[in-house]
Structures are given as structure tokens and as C-alpha cells.
Design an enzyme around this catalytic site. Structure first.
Site, PDB file in Angstrom:
ATOM      1  N   SER A  72     -10.517   7.758   6.066  1.00  0.00           N
ATOM      2  CA  SER A  72     -10.282   6.807   7.109  1.00  0.00           C
ATOM      3  C   SER A  72      -8.708   6.952   8.173  1.00  0.00           C
ATOM      4  O   SER A  72      -8.596   7.831   7.900  1.00  0.00           O
ATOM      5  CB  SER A  72      -9.764   4.918   6.301  1.00  0.00           C
ATOM      6  OG  SER A  72     -10.644   5.200   5.081  1.00  0.00           O
TER       7      SER A  72
HETATM    8  N1  SAH Z   1     -10.083   7.000   0.335  1.00  0.00           N
HETATM    9  C1  SAH Z   1     -11.173   7.353   0.391  1.00  0.00           C
HETATM   10  C2  SAH Z   1     -11.822   6.958   1.730  1.00  0.00           C
HETATM   11  C3  SAH Z   1     -13.309   6.788   1.524  1.00  0.00           C
HETATM   12  S1  SAH Z   1     -14.611   6.141   1.874  1.00  0.00           S
HETATM   13  C4  SAH Z   1     -10.018   8.868   1.499  1.00  0.00           C
HETATM   14  O1  SAH Z   1      -9.038   9.174   1.635  1.00  0.00           O
HETATM   15  O2  SAH Z   1     -11.554   9.742   1.730  1.00  0.00           O
HETATM   16  C5  SAH Z   1     -14.636   4.395   0.301  1.00  0.00           C
HETATM   17  C6  SAH Z   1     -15.492   5.108  -0.333  1.00  0.00           C
HETATM   18  O3  SAH Z   1     -15.291   4.149  -1.169  1.00  0.00           O
HETATM   19  C7  SAH Z   1     -16.699   5.907  -0.620  1.00  0.00           C
HETATM   20  O4  SAH Z   1     -16.566   7.209  -1.230  1.00  0.00           O
HETATM   21  C8  SAH Z   1     -17.250   4.334  -1.281  1.00  0.00           C
HETATM   22  O5  SAH Z   1     -18.692   5.646  -1.860  1.00  0.00           O
HETATM   23  C9  SAH Z   1     -16.514   4.722  -2.038  1.00  0.00           C
HETATM   24  N2  SAH Z   1     -17.130   2.990  -2.867  1.00  0.00           N
HETATM   25  C10 SAH Z   1     -17.886   2.157  -2.105  1.00  0.00           C
HETATM   26  N3  SAH Z   1     -17.603   1.183  -2.955  1.00  0.00           N
HETATM   27  C11 SAH Z   1     -17.392   1.930  -4.731  1.00  0.00           C
HETATM   28  C12 SAH Z   1     -17.606   0.699  -5.366  1.00  0.00           C
HETATM   29  N4  SAH Z   1     -17.826  -0.628  -5.780  1.00  0.00           N
HETATM   30  N5  SAH Z   1     -16.595   1.484  -6.847  1.00  0.00           N
HETATM   31  C13 SAH Z   1     -16.117   2.672  -6.261  1.00  0.00           C
HETATM   32  N6  SAH Z   1     -16.220   3.373  -5.137  1.00  0.00           N
HETATM   33  C14 SAH Z   1     -16.720   2.899  -4.266  1.00  0.00           C
END
Ligand code: SAH
Length: 232
Positions: A72
């Protein structure tokens, strides 16, 4: 994905200087919460992205981390984390820490690393196994304390360590899963992107659990990846 050793090209020998410019920009944009700024100054964001993208790591932009997911945008992460500190409960603690944290969507682990510097315990859940494993490598490489990575569907939260003082989601759905509300401690705060029917976009939803129920407030328009079900 490229090698992660050594200083990335274009960042010079010391990424602390570029990081402090990023922190100054986040501060100018209105985030003044010191524990948040301090964490941004410490965590090497360039080590969480592909080495080909490392020169962009301190720009205010989201970047691809593979498997159609993104790390993000720093200003949005800063805004979310600052919201977590803006509660009577967190102010009462007064130690610049958030207590027990549940993060949904580990991704590459960057936000989990930030959270680890400002909380007593972080549980972070990811549904895509390759990213769960990538985050494990990233966090091990920089030696992040008290973070537990869980592979699973974060829509059910993580009951074994509940309740949490803070729940923060990096993926947005149409509705807040009941499990998150149940696993939030009284006095705790949840921040999550959520579909906004009035605009068709997404907004940051804040839910405070009080002794007599839940209070919801709607904040900035945002753009996060979708909250999906099941594991891959
Ligand atoms: N906090 C992360 C942001 C990653 S983007 C960072 O700093 O890089 C959001 C993430 O949420 C993705 O990797 C996606 O696979 C995950 N995601 C989406 N739905 C989810 C769920 N139901 N349970 C766990 N992770 C999920």
C-alpha cells in the site's frame, strides 16, 4: 524476484536519508503521530519490494508485490496507523504502543514490520501462501520481533489470540466480517477499507468497540485490493 542483498541501485549506501524525506512528506500531509513517523523512519521499505522497484520504494505510491497484490501507498498506511492511535484507550496506555494487533492481509509484510515497532504483539493473516512465505523471509531478513504470521482466510480473524486492541485490514470487502467485531476488545479500534454504496468506491471504516456496543465512523476515500475468501 531479484536478489535482496546490498544497497539497491540509486538508493546510495544509506537508505535512511531517503526514508527521512518520506517521513517529512508524510508529516507535511498531516500525520503527526510520533510512533507512526518513527516506525516509517526505521523500516527499510525497499527490502519489501522487488529489487527492480527499489528506487521507487520511498515514493508515495503503491507498488506490485506479485500475485496481483500491492504494497500500500505510504501516506495511506500512515493515515490508517495514525487512526489506530487516536482513541481514548491508546492515549490512556500512553506508551506509544497499540497492544495486541491483528492485521488482515500480510502481503509482503511491510505494514506488519511497522506494526511490530508500535505494539506488543502482532498476528498477521494472509490467504496467498507465496506471499505469506515471502513476508516470512522479508521479516526474518530484518529481524522483526513479536510478529506471528498466519496462513489462512483472515475473514474469520484469528480466534486463538483474541481479543485484539487493534484490528487493521489491508484488503476491502462489502461488509465487515462478524468475526472481526467479535474479536475486537472493548476499548479497541478496527480500521478497514470498505465498499461505499453511495459512491461505488471504498472508504476507510473505523469501528470502536465500547462497553455498550460498536460505534462506526467513515473516513477517507481509499483504494485497496479486494478482501477475498478462502486460501490459495
Ligand atoms: N499490508 C500489506 C498489504 C498487502 S495488500 C503490505 O504491507 O504489503 C493486501 C493483502 O490482503 C494481499 O496480500 C491479499 O492477498 C490479502 N488478502 C485479501 N483477502 C484476504 C483474506 N480474506 N485473508 C487474508 N488476507 C487477505
Amino acid at each position: 524476484m531479484g536478489a535482496r542483498t546490498g544497497a539497491p541501485a540509486g538508493l546510495g549506501m544509506d537508505s535512511a536519508a531517503v526514508r527521512s524525506r518520506m517521513v517529512a512528506r508524510i508529516r507535511r500531509e498531516g500525520v503527526t503521530c510520533e510512533p507512526v513517523l518513527c516506525a516509517f523512519a526505521q523500516v527499510p521499505r525497499h527490502l519489501f519490494v522487488d529489487s527492480a522497484l527499489a528506487t521507487q520504494a520511498y515514493e508515495d505510491t503503491s507498488l506490485p508485490i506479485g500475485w496481483e497484490q500491492t504494497i500500500s501507498k505510504p501516506s495511506v498506511v500512515a493515515r490508517m496507523l495514525a487512526l489506530l492511535f487516536d482513541t481514548p484507550h491508546a492515549r490512556q496506555r500512553g506508551d506509544g504502543r497499540l497492544g495486541r494487533v491483528l492485521e488482515i492481509g500480510t502481503g509482503c509484510g511491510y505494514q506488519a514490520a511497522l506494526l511490530s515497532l508500535m505494539s506488543t504483539r502482532v498476528i498477521s493473516v494472509e490467504r496467498l501462501r507465496p506471499l505469506h512465505e515471502r513476508a516470512r523471509e522479508n521479516l526474518a531478513a530484518i529481524g522483526v520481533p513479536h510478529v506471528r504470521l498466519v496462513f489462512g482466510d483472515g475473514r474469520v480473524g484469528h480466534a486463538p489470540n483474541a481479543p485484539y486492541d487493534v484490528i487493521v485490514s489491508a484488503a476491502g470487502g462489502d461488509a465487515l466480517p462478524d468475526a472481526w467485531l467479535e474479536q475486537l476488545a472493548v476499548g479497541g479500534r478496527l480500521v478497514a477499507p470498505m465498499h461505499d454504496a453511495s459512491t461505488g468506491g471504498q472508504v476507510l471504516m473505523v469501528v470502536d468497540r465500547q462497553a455498550d456496543g460498536y460505534r462506526r465512523t467513515v473516513h477517507d476515500a481509499v483504494h485497496f485490493v479486494p478482501l477475498k475468501s478462502g486460501t490459495v
